[in-house]
Scaffold this motif. Structure first.
Motif, PDB file in Angstrom:
ATOM      1  N   MET A 149      17.823  -8.653  -6.880  1.00 30.88           N
ATOM      2  CA  MET A 149      18.297  -7.275  -7.369  1.00 30.88           C
ATOM      3  C   MET A 149      16.910  -6.568  -7.309  1.00 30.88           C
ATOM      4  O   MET A 149      15.753  -6.774  -7.383  1.00 30.88           O
ATOM      5  N   PRO A 150      17.095  -5.305  -6.978  1.00 31.28           N
ATOM      6  CA  PRO A 150      15.815  -4.221  -7.064  1.00 31.28           C
ATOM      7  C   PRO A 150      15.504  -4.112  -8.444  1.00 31.28           C
ATOM      8  O   PRO A 150      16.340  -3.942  -9.419  1.00 31.28           O
ATOM      9  N   GLN A 151      14.209  -4.340  -8.446  1.00 31.09           N
ATOM     10  CA  GLN A 151      13.656  -4.327  -9.806  1.00 31.09           C
ATOM     11  C   GLN A 151      13.187  -3.224 -10.500  1.00 31.09           C
ATOM     12  O   GLN A 151      12.889  -3.117 -11.668  1.00 31.09           O
ATOM     13  N   THR A 152      13.105  -1.960  -9.638  1.00 27.77           N
ATOM     14  CA  THR A 152      12.892  -0.465 -10.035  1.00 27.77           C
ATOM     15  C   THR A 152      14.073   0.665  -9.626  1.00 27.77           C
ATOM     16  O   THR A 152      14.709   0.115  -8.651  1.00 27.77           O
ATOM     17  N   LEU A 153      14.121   1.584 -10.395  1.00 24.86           N
ATOM     18  CA  LEU A 153      14.952   2.606  -9.932  1.00 24.86           C
ATOM     19  C   LEU A 153      14.388   3.116  -8.461  1.00 24.86           C
ATOM     20  O   LEU A 153      15.412   3.152  -7.611  1.00 24.86           O
ATOM     21  N   GLU A 154      13.183   3.095  -8.137  1.00 27.58           N
ATOM     22  CA  GLU A 154      12.848   3.344  -6.937  1.00 27.58           C
ATOM     23  C   GLU A 154      13.252   2.515  -5.663  1.00 27.58           C
ATOM     24  O   GLU A 154      13.478   3.086  -4.748  1.00 27.58           O
ATOM     25  N   GLU A 155      13.491   1.180  -6.121  1.00 29.19           N
ATOM     26  CA  GLU A 155      13.906   0.263  -5.237  1.00 29.19           C
ATOM     27  C   GLU A 155      15.444   0.400  -5.267  1.00 29.19           C
ATOM     28  O   GLU A 155      16.237  -0.009  -4.171  1.00 29.19           O
ATOM     29  N   PHE A 156      16.209   0.611  -6.270  1.00 31.35           N
ATOM     30  CA  PHE A 156      17.390   0.565  -6.593  1.00 31.35           C
ATOM     31  C   PHE A 156      18.310   1.617  -5.690  1.00 31.35           C
ATOM     32  O   PHE A 156      19.416   1.164  -5.088  1.00 31.35           O
ATOM     33  N   TRP A 157      17.952   2.681  -5.385  1.00 31.20           N
ATOM     34  CA  TRP A 157      18.540   4.007  -4.928  1.00 31.20           C
ATOM     35  C   TRP A 157      18.759   3.648  -3.380  1.00 31.20           C
ATOM     36  O   TRP A 157      19.603   3.785  -2.699  1.00 31.20           O
ATOM     37  N   PRO A 158      17.470   3.133  -2.695  1.00 31.08           N
ATOM     38  CA  PRO A 158      17.642   3.028  -1.185  1.00 31.08           C
ATOM     39  C   PRO A 158      18.553   1.696  -1.089  1.00 31.08           C
ATOM     40  O   PRO A 158      19.579   1.894   0.103  1.00 31.08           O
ATOM     41  N   TYR A 159      18.561   0.627  -1.760  1.00 30.46           N
ATOM     42  CA  TYR A 159      19.557  -0.603  -1.650  1.00 30.46           C
ATOM     43  C   TYR A 159      21.109   0.128  -1.663  1.00 30.46           C
ATOM     44  O   TYR A 159      21.829  -0.203  -1.152  1.00 30.46           O
ATOM     45  N   TYR A 160      21.151   0.987  -2.766  1.00 28.75           N
ATOM     46  CA  TYR A 160      22.663   1.369  -3.102  1.00 28.75           C
ATOM     47  C   TYR A 160      23.019   2.097  -1.776  1.00 28.75           C
ATOM     48  O   TYR A 160      24.279   1.862  -1.503  1.00 28.75           O
ATOM     49  N   ARG A 161      22.188   3.198  -1.398  1.00 27.94           N
ATOM     50  CA  ARG A 161      22.633   3.941  -0.339  1.00 27.94           C
ATOM     51  C   ARG A 161      22.941   3.123   0.944  1.00 27.94           C
ATOM     52  O   ARG A 161      23.824   3.489   1.780  1.00 27.94           O
ATOM     53  N   LYS A 162      22.345   2.030   1.124  1.00 30.05           N
ATOM     54  CA  LYS A 162      22.649   1.367   2.400  1.00 30.05           C
ATOM     55  C   LYS A 162      23.805   0.498   2.236  1.00 30.05           C
ATOM     56  O   LYS A 162      24.509   0.642   3.313  1.00 30.05           O
ATOM     57  N   VAL A 163      24.263  -0.062   1.040  1.00 32.81           N
ATOM     58  CA  VAL A 163      25.440  -0.728   1.037  1.00 32.81           C
ATOM     59  C   VAL A 163      26.533   0.280   1.140  1.00 32.81           C
ATOM     60  O   VAL A 163      27.581  -0.046   1.682  1.00 32.81           O
ATOM     61  N   LEU A 164      26.207   1.616   0.691  1.00 33.70           N
ATOM     62  CA  LEU A 164      27.309   2.540   0.778  1.00 33.70           C
ATOM     63  C   LEU A 164      27.506   2.595   2.500  1.00 33.70           C
ATOM     64  O   LEU A 164      28.651   2.882   2.988  1.00 33.70           O
ATOM     65  N   ALA A 165      26.404   3.079   3.118  1.00 31.82           N
ATOM     66  CA  ALA A 165      26.484   3.188   4.311  1.00 31.82           C
ATOM     67  C   ALA A 165      26.951   2.200   5.271  1.00 31.82           C
ATOM     68  O   ALA A 165      27.777   2.500   6.406  1.00 31.82           O
ATOM     69  N   ASP A 166      26.610   0.832   5.055  1.00 27.73           N
ATOM     70  CA  ASP A 166      26.850  -0.117   5.995  1.00 27.73           C
ATOM     71  C   ASP A 166      27.902  -1.068   5.436  1.00 27.73           C
ATOM     72  O   ASP A 166      28.618  -1.566   6.532  1.00 27.73           O
ATOM     73  N   GLU A 167      28.601  -1.111   4.192  1.00 30.55           N
ATOM     74  CA  GLU A 167      29.531  -2.099   3.892  1.00 30.55           C
ATOM     75  C   GLU A 167      30.836  -1.280   3.446  1.00 30.55           C
ATOM     76  O   GLU A 167      32.034  -1.703   3.783  1.00 30.55           O
ATOM     77  N   LEU A 168      30.581  -0.266   2.505  1.00 34.23           N
ATOM     78  CA  LEU A 168      31.771   0.163   1.824  1.00 34.23           C
ATOM     79  C   LEU A 168      33.041   0.783   2.645  1.00 34.23           C
ATOM     80  O   LEU A 168      32.717   1.605   3.506  1.00 34.23           O
ATOM     81  N   GLU A 169      34.243   0.372   2.406  1.00 32.25           N
ATOM     82  CA  GLU A 169      35.499   1.026   2.792  1.00 32.25           C
ATOM     83  C   GLU A 169      36.862   1.019   2.085  1.00 32.25           C
ATOM     84  O   GLU A 169      36.454   0.491   1.022  1.00 32.25           O
ATOM     85  N   LEU A 170      37.617   1.632   2.495  1.00 32.53           N
ATOM     86  CA  LEU A 170      38.925   1.656   1.719  1.00 32.53           C
ATOM     87  C   LEU A 170      39.696   0.249   2.029  1.00 32.53           C
ATOM     88  O   LEU A 170      40.656   0.252   2.916  1.00 32.53           O
ATOM     89  N   THR A 171      39.051  -0.759   1.479  1.00 29.83           N
ATOM     90  CA  THR A 171      39.665  -2.142   1.565  1.00 29.83           C
ATOM     91  C   THR A 171      41.368  -1.852   0.900  1.00 29.83           C
ATOM     92  O   THR A 171      41.645  -0.874   0.237  1.00 29.83           O
ATOM     93  N   ARG A 172      42.041  -3.024   1.269  1.00 32.36           N
ATOM     94  CA  ARG A 172      43.439  -3.165   0.622  1.00 32.36           C
ATOM     95  C   ARG A 172      43.421  -3.061  -0.860  1.00 32.36           C
ATOM     96  O   ARG A 172      44.238  -2.147  -1.299  1.00 32.36           O
ATOM     97  N   VAL A 173      42.536  -3.723  -1.550  1.00 30.03           N
ATOM     98  CA  VAL A 173      42.596  -3.825  -3.104  1.00 30.03           C
ATOM     99  C   VAL A 173      41.879  -2.283  -3.581  1.00 30.03           C
ATOM    100  O   VAL A 173      42.630  -1.820  -4.486  1.00 30.03           O
ATOM    101  N   ALA A 174      41.079  -1.834  -3.151  1.00 31.08           N
ATOM    102  CA  ALA A 174      40.573  -0.527  -3.362  1.00 31.08           C
ATOM    103  C   ALA A 174      41.611   0.501  -2.946  1.00 31.08           C
ATOM    104  O   ALA A 174      41.940   1.459  -3.894  1.00 31.08           O
ATOM    105  N   ALA A 175      42.425   0.504  -2.085  1.00 29.96           N
ATOM    106  CA  ALA A 175      43.486   1.174  -1.820  1.00 29.96           C
ATOM    107  C   ALA A 175      44.534   1.296  -2.815  1.00 29.96           C
ATOM    108  O   ALA A 175      45.207   2.138  -3.597  1.00 29.96           O
TER     109      ALA A 175
END
Length: 288
Positions: A160-186
């Motif tokens: 886990m990112p241990q600080t907020l400064e580490e969290f937001w780059p991690y979070y944005r990378k997951v959004l950019a690289d992984e998230l999509e409208l999966t069947r369950v999300a739809a």
């Protein structure tokens, strides 16, 4: 003291902290749907839920178990770590292939950490509508408490990112690289997804709901979609591809004004869920 508790068990969030104030508040029912949708928008998590969850056949039971689990993480004391262990055992056999052809396992740190991580940005964003926006100090405190919940769930600090400064780059990378409208999300954001009526409660109530359900469910489904998309952080909403209009934003702000005005005026027995009320009462009694 629970004699089954391991002395090395991680400690849950502190009594009187931010999570003690918000996790058992009835407004959490508005925050769970966007967090769950962000979780299943990850292809590995979405595939695991699609193939192994009973959310389609037993949505009300599944939701009840999820709420009970969240309350244990925060208010459960010695039972919190035991609940974390139970969840890890439950997820040991969840594996398969996601929509991108990649092998997944529910307990792979990247997947398991994302499921946990979604709660923090949703709490942060939803608070702007449903309560008072967090100050920077409160955000840092909330994140520190959320890290403690992660340890309860069995996540290691290196997962886990241990600080907020580490969290937001991690979070944005997951959004950019992984998230999509999966069947369950739809399905979770569909305005017309069929859901069976609740099968809990007194028999007369269940029978009445069964008769009225064709009329009751469509507006409930539309409201669920509204709060799911609206209380999701805008960058996550955009990454998944969920539409949101200026008119909907104005409607959400009006709804939020009502909620943040009315809910704090409610007596504790109406504002907090039973497990949270009991824990808060014990904490107050211990402090006397």
């Amino acid at each position: 003291m629970n004699h089954h508790a391991d002395v090395r068990d991680p400690a849950p969030p502190p009594p009187g902290g931010i999570l003690w104030s918000i996790a058992g508040d009835i407004r959490m029912f508005l925050m769970l749907p966007p967090a769950l949708t962000m979780q299943v928008a990850h292809p590995a998590v979405g595939a695991g839920v699609d193939e192994h969850s009973v959310f389609r056949t037993d949505p009300w039971g599944r939701g009840e178990r999820s709420v009970r689990s969240v309350l244990l993480w925060v208010y459960g004391g010695d039972e919190a770590a035991a609940e974390g262990r139970r969840l890890r055992v439950l997820h040991r056999t969840i594996q398969g292939t996601d929509t991108r052809g990649r092998r997944y396992h529910a307990l792979t740190p990247a997947n398991y950490a994302w499921v946990h991580a979604t709660g923090f940005p949703v709490y942060r964003h939803a608070q702007k509508y449903l309560g008072r926006p967090f100050t920077e100090r409160q955000e840092r405190q909330l994140y520190a408490e959320w890290l403690r919940v992660g340890r309860i769930l069995g996540l290691r600090d290196r997962d886990m990112p241990q600080t907020l400064e580490e969290f937001w780059p991690y979070y944005r990378k997951v959004l950019a690289d992984e998230l999509e409208l999966t069947r369950v999300a739809a399905e979770l954001t569909a305005p017309d997804q069929p859901v069976p009526p609740p099968d809990r409660g007194p028999l007369p109530v269940r029978l009445l709901l069964r008769v009225l359900w064709p009329v009751l469910w469509p507006p409930v489904a539309r409201f669920r979609r509204f709060v799911t998309i609206g209380l999701m952080p805008p960058d996550a909403r955009e990454a998944i591809g969920l539409p949101w209009t200026a008119a909907q934003e104005r409607g959400l702000r009006r709804f939020g004004r009502v909620v943040r005005t009315v809910v704090p005026l409610l007596p504790e027995r109406l504002r907090y869920l039973p497990a949270a009320r009991r824990a808060r009462a014990r904490h107050r009694a211990a402090g006397r």
